[in-house]
Design a protein around this motif. Sequence first.
Motif, PDB file in Angstrom:
ATOM      1  N   GLY A   1       0.789  -1.229   0.000  1.00  0.00           N
ATOM      2  CA  GLY A   1       0.000   0.000   0.000  1.00  0.00           C
ATOM      3  C   GLY A   1       0.820   1.277   0.000  1.00  0.00           C
ATOM      4  N   LEU A   2       2.109   1.195  -0.302  1.00  0.00           N
ATOM      5  CA  LEU A   2       2.963   2.379  -0.190  1.00  0.00           C
ATOM      6  C   LEU A   2       2.730   3.394  -1.306  1.00  0.00           C
ATOM      7  N   HIS A   3       2.244   2.960  -2.443  1.00  0.00           N
ATOM      8  CA  HIS A   3       1.929   3.934  -3.498  1.00  0.00           C
ATOM      9  C   HIS A   3       0.817   4.875  -3.032  1.00  0.00           C
ATOM     10  N   GLN A   4      -0.221   4.308  -2.419  1.00  0.00           N
ATOM     11  CA  GLN A   4      -1.314   5.129  -1.906  1.00  0.00           C
ATOM     12  C   GLN A   4      -0.854   5.959  -0.707  1.00  0.00           C
ATOM     13  N   ALA A   5      -0.023   5.369   0.141  1.00  0.00           N
ATOM     14  CA  ALA A   5       0.476   6.106   1.304  1.00  0.00           C
ATOM     15  C   ALA A   5       1.301   7.317   0.885  1.00  0.00           C
ATOM     16  N   ALA A   6       1.939   7.212  -0.287  1.00  0.00           N
ATOM     17  CA  ALA A   6       2.741   8.328  -0.793  1.00  0.00           C
ATOM     18  C   ALA A   6       1.864   9.439  -1.360  1.00  0.00           C
ATOM     19  N   GLY A   7       0.599   9.128  -1.637  1.00  0.00           N
ATOM     20  CA  GLY A   7      -0.317  10.146  -2.131  1.00  0.00           C
ATOM     21  C   GLY A   7      -0.919   9.887  -3.488  1.00  0.00           C
ATOM     22  N   LEU A   8      -0.658   8.704  -4.076  1.00  0.00           N
ATOM     23  CA  LEU A   8      -1.261   8.372  -5.366  1.00  0.00           C
ATOM     24  C   LEU A   8      -2.719   7.960  -5.131  1.00  0.00           C
ATOM     25  N   PRO A   9      -3.663   8.526  -5.895  1.00  0.00           N
ATOM     26  CA  PRO A   9      -5.076   8.171  -5.696  1.00  0.00           C
ATOM     27  C   PRO A   9      -5.312   6.672  -5.888  1.00  0.00           C
ATOM     28  N   ASP A  10      -6.209   6.122  -5.096  1.00  0.00           N
ATOM     29  CA  ASP A  10      -6.540   4.692  -5.189  1.00  0.00           C
ATOM     30  C   ASP A  10      -6.890   4.277  -6.611  1.00  0.00           C
ATOM     31  N   ARG A  11      -7.630   5.114  -7.320  1.00  0.00           N
ATOM     32  CA  ARG A  11      -8.110   4.750  -8.647  1.00  0.00           C
ATOM     33  C   ARG A  11      -6.982   4.636  -9.661  1.00  0.00           C
ATOM     34  N   LYS A  12      -5.794   5.115  -9.316  1.00  0.00           N
ATOM     35  CA  LYS A  12      -4.657   5.046 -10.240  1.00  0.00           C
ATOM     36  C   LYS A  12      -3.690   3.922  -9.883  1.00  0.00           C
ATOM     37  N   VAL A  13      -4.074   3.082  -8.919  1.00  0.00           N
ATOM     38  CA  VAL A  13      -3.231   1.964  -8.495  1.00  0.00           C
ATOM     39  C   VAL A  13      -4.003   0.658  -8.647  1.00  0.00           C
ATOM     40  N   LEU A  14      -3.422  -0.271  -9.391  1.00  0.00           N
ATOM     41  CA  LEU A  14      -3.983  -1.618  -9.503  1.00  0.00           C
ATOM     42  C   LEU A  14      -3.104  -2.561  -8.688  1.00  0.00           C
ATOM     43  N   GLU A  15      -3.666  -3.179  -7.676  1.00  0.00           N
ATOM     44  CA  GLU A  15      -2.919  -4.100  -6.821  1.00  0.00           C
ATOM     45  C   GLU A  15      -3.147  -5.529  -7.314  1.00  0.00           C
ATOM     46  N   LEU A  16      -2.225  -6.009  -8.144  1.00  0.00           N
ATOM     47  CA  LEU A  16      -2.386  -7.330  -8.747  1.00  0.00           C
ATOM     48  C   LEU A  16      -2.487  -8.430  -7.706  1.00  0.00           C
ATOM     49  N   HIS A  17      -1.728  -8.292  -6.625  1.00  0.00           N
ATOM     50  CA  HIS A  17      -1.668  -9.354  -5.618  1.00  0.00           C
ATOM     51  C   HIS A  17      -2.423  -8.998  -4.340  1.00  0.00           C
ATOM     52  N   GLY A  18      -3.330  -8.028  -4.434  1.00  0.00           N
ATOM     53  CA  GLY A  18      -4.142  -7.672  -3.283  1.00  0.00           C
ATOM     54  C   GLY A  18      -3.428  -6.759  -2.314  1.00  0.00           C
ATOM     55  N   SER A  19      -3.954  -6.712  -1.086  1.00  0.00           N
ATOM     56  CA  SER A  19      -3.416  -5.801  -0.072  1.00  0.00           C
ATOM     57  C   SER A  19      -3.242  -6.507   1.262  1.00  0.00           C
ATOM     58  N   ALA A  20      -2.089  -6.238   1.890  1.00  0.00           N
ATOM     59  CA  ALA A  20      -1.825  -6.792   3.220  1.00  0.00           C
ATOM     60  C   ALA A  20      -2.449  -5.944   4.317  1.00  0.00           C
ATOM     61  N   ARG A  21      -3.071  -4.850   3.937  1.00  0.00           N
ATOM     62  CA  ARG A  21      -3.615  -3.928   4.935  1.00  0.00           C
ATOM     63  C   ARG A  21      -5.033  -4.285   5.363  1.00  0.00           C
ATOM     64  N   SER A  22      -5.622  -5.308   4.743  1.00  0.00           N
ATOM     65  CA  SER A  22      -6.930  -5.770   5.189  1.00  0.00           C
ATOM     66  C   SER A  22      -6.956  -7.289   5.236  1.00  0.00           C
ATOM     67  N   VAL A  23      -7.911  -7.805   5.975  1.00  0.00           N
ATOM     68  CA  VAL A  23      -8.067  -9.245   6.210  1.00  0.00           C
ATOM     69  C   VAL A  23      -9.466  -9.633   5.765  1.00  0.00           C
TER      70      VAL A  23
END
Length: 247
Positions: free
Chosen positions: A101-123
């Motif tokens: 999730g570091l791209h979003q944490a840096a300030g990139l809008p969610d809609r501009k990030v595709l997380e191919l392998h999902g996110s470790a920030r949710s369960v």
Amino acid sequence: MSSDEGAGRPLVAILSGAGISTDSGIPDYRGPSGLWRRDPDAEKLVTYDFYMNDPDIRRRSWLMRRDSAALTARPNRAHEAIVALERAGVPVRVITQNVDGLHQAAGLPDRKVLELHGSARSVLCTRCGARTATEEALARVAAGEDDPACRECGGILKTATVMFGQSLDPEVLAQAVTIARASDVFVAVGSSLQVQPAASLAGMAAEHGARLIIVNAEPTPYDDVASEVIREPIGEALPALLDGLAR
């Protein structure tokens, strides 16, 4: 991409792998000194069948995530350089193999990030699909629960990541393919380009006329079709490269 976004400017697609986050303290699992090479047994902790069928694997997996730097890591210069490019008015899309999730944490809008392998920030619950924050599950682990179960239905919990043995979300992959084919510049950064189907996006972009740039310390299978291959450290090389693209 919206019709008025960066009108007339080339679309820059960035495929980011583990190497972009090593400066943030997150280990590269597949690199020459990566975790999988140092401890091949550790791969079981993120392999779906092992995880679902072995309570001890789940216990060890939760301890690994508890001790991981991923949730406390901060974006580094490479992540910030991508945000700077986007804020300069260049149409940017990030396709990431990372789950931090570091791209979003840096300030990139969610809609501009595709997380191919999902996110470790949710369960999520593997039975009912309920989704909660990873911090909540890790707090339960810290309180003494070896293998926290879903509070809704008692099902097995796992992070919302794509484990080994699971398929990528077909909708996310389809979006990634569309972006790769539409890109004018495709930058593969910090990726070994060995894990399919993500790696094939680089070749796909090149086949559709994109300028392919690879920024990675080690050789990749796509170096021969790249317009440029950069071996310098990512934290230095990527900001310089993207600054040039912003002009």
